[in-house]
Design an enzyme around this catalytic site. Structure first.
Site, short mmCIF file in Angstrom:
data_model
loop_
_atom_site.label_atom_id
_atom_site.label_comp_id
_atom_site.label_asym_id
_atom_site.label_seq_id
_atom_site.Cartn_x
_atom_site.Cartn_y
_atom_site.Cartn_z
N GLU A 76 -11.86 25.75 26.17
CA GLU A 76 -11.81 24.29 26.48
C GLU A 76 -11.23 23.59 25.06
O GLU A 76 -11.07 24.23 24.08
CB GLU A 76 -13.15 23.50 26.77
CG GLU A 76 -14.03 23.60 25.45
CD GLU A 76 -15.45 22.99 25.87
OE1 GLU A 76 -15.91 22.70 27.01
OE2 GLU A 76 -16.13 22.39 24.76
N HIS A 90 -10.42 19.19 23.67
CA HIS A 90 -10.87 17.87 23.98
C HIS A 90 -10.30 17.15 22.53
O HIS A 90 -10.04 17.71 21.57
CB HIS A 90 -12.21 17.58 23.97
CG HIS A 90 -13.28 18.72 23.55
ND1 HIS A 90 -13.28 18.63 22.07
CD2 HIS A 90 -13.80 19.71 23.88
CE1 HIS A 90 -14.11 19.66 21.59
NE2 HIS A 90 -14.69 20.15 22.65
N HIS A 134 -10.93 26.23 22.07
CA HIS A 134 -11.78 27.15 21.30
C HIS A 134 -12.90 27.70 22.19
O HIS A 134 -12.90 27.14 23.49
CB HIS A 134 -12.63 25.98 20.34
CG HIS A 134 -13.22 24.89 20.81
ND1 HIS A 134 -12.63 23.86 21.51
CD2 HIS A 134 -14.49 24.71 21.49
CE1 HIS A 134 -13.10 22.84 21.99
NE2 HIS A 134 -14.39 23.24 21.76
N HIS A 140 -15.61 18.96 16.58
CA HIS A 140 -16.98 19.70 16.50
C HIS A 140 -17.16 20.15 15.12
O HIS A 140 -16.17 20.81 14.25
CB HIS A 140 -17.14 21.25 17.37
CG HIS A 140 -17.10 21.20 18.90
ND1 HIS A 140 -17.91 19.96 19.50
CD2 HIS A 140 -16.49 21.72 19.74
CE1 HIS A 140 -17.75 20.23 20.73
NE2 HIS A 140 -16.97 21.35 21.01
N CYS A 174 -24.22 22.48 16.64
CA CYS A 174 -22.88 21.93 16.89
C CYS A 174 -23.29 20.37 17.03
O CYS A 174 -23.88 19.46 17.67
CB CYS A 174 -22.26 22.12 18.26
SG CYS A 174 -20.79 21.42 18.67
MN MN Z 1 -16.04 21.98 22.78
#
Ligand code: MN
Length: 157
Positions: free
Chosen positions: A67, A69, A107, A73, A121
């Protein structure tokens, strides 16, 4: 009940990377997402905090969703070994390694080295919804043979 007694101020660690009072859920936020054998525990999610801290664990042979975004992270490997894809880079992960996933960067984490892969995370509490790859995105990623091997789970251990 005042705020300080309503909150659990100390939650003891339990065996197997579990914590007192923390629910361990299968990771499933989007039915379209392709992932395998991942659990999620939300460790810190406080209304005054701009961030959240979660613990994910990928079982041996499993992988997180591929994914991207806008949110970032910050990852700290806590257990086991594996690999991750960051954009077009593939990195081998060992305990206590740190990984930064920049905005809009593809990732995926894979436990592909004979062990589970557990990691903390850190994310923004308010964050955008992950995007999943379209066929054209996958085609672009797979043009790199190392990335193709990673996605096919045929990378050397
Ligand atoms: Mn992610």
């Amino acid at each position: 009940m005042d705020d300080i007694t309503a909150r659990k101020l100390h939650r003891q660690a339990q065996a197997g990377f579990r914590w007192e009072g923390v629910e361990c859920r299968p990771y499933k936020e989007d039915a379209r997402a392709l992932f395998r054998s991942v659990t999620r525990q939300v460790l810190f999610c406080e209304p005054e905090m701009a961030g959240e801290l979660r613990y994910f664990e990928v079982a041996d042979g499993g992988f997180s969703t591929l994914e991207r975004h806008e949110h970032v992270h910050g990852v700290l490997i806590l257990r086991g070994r594996g690999q991750c894809l960051i954009g077009r880079e593939i990195r081998r992960l060992e305990p206590y390694d740190l990984v930064t996933i920049p905005p809009m960067t593809w990732h995926q984490f894979r436990a592909n080295r004979g062990e589970p892969l557990g990691f903390l995370c850190m994310v923004n509490a308010e964050r955008d919804k992950p995007q999943l790859p379209e066929p054209a995105d996958l085609e672009m990623l797979r043009k790199d043979p190392d990335v193709a091997a990673f996605l096919n789970d045929s990378s050397p251990g």
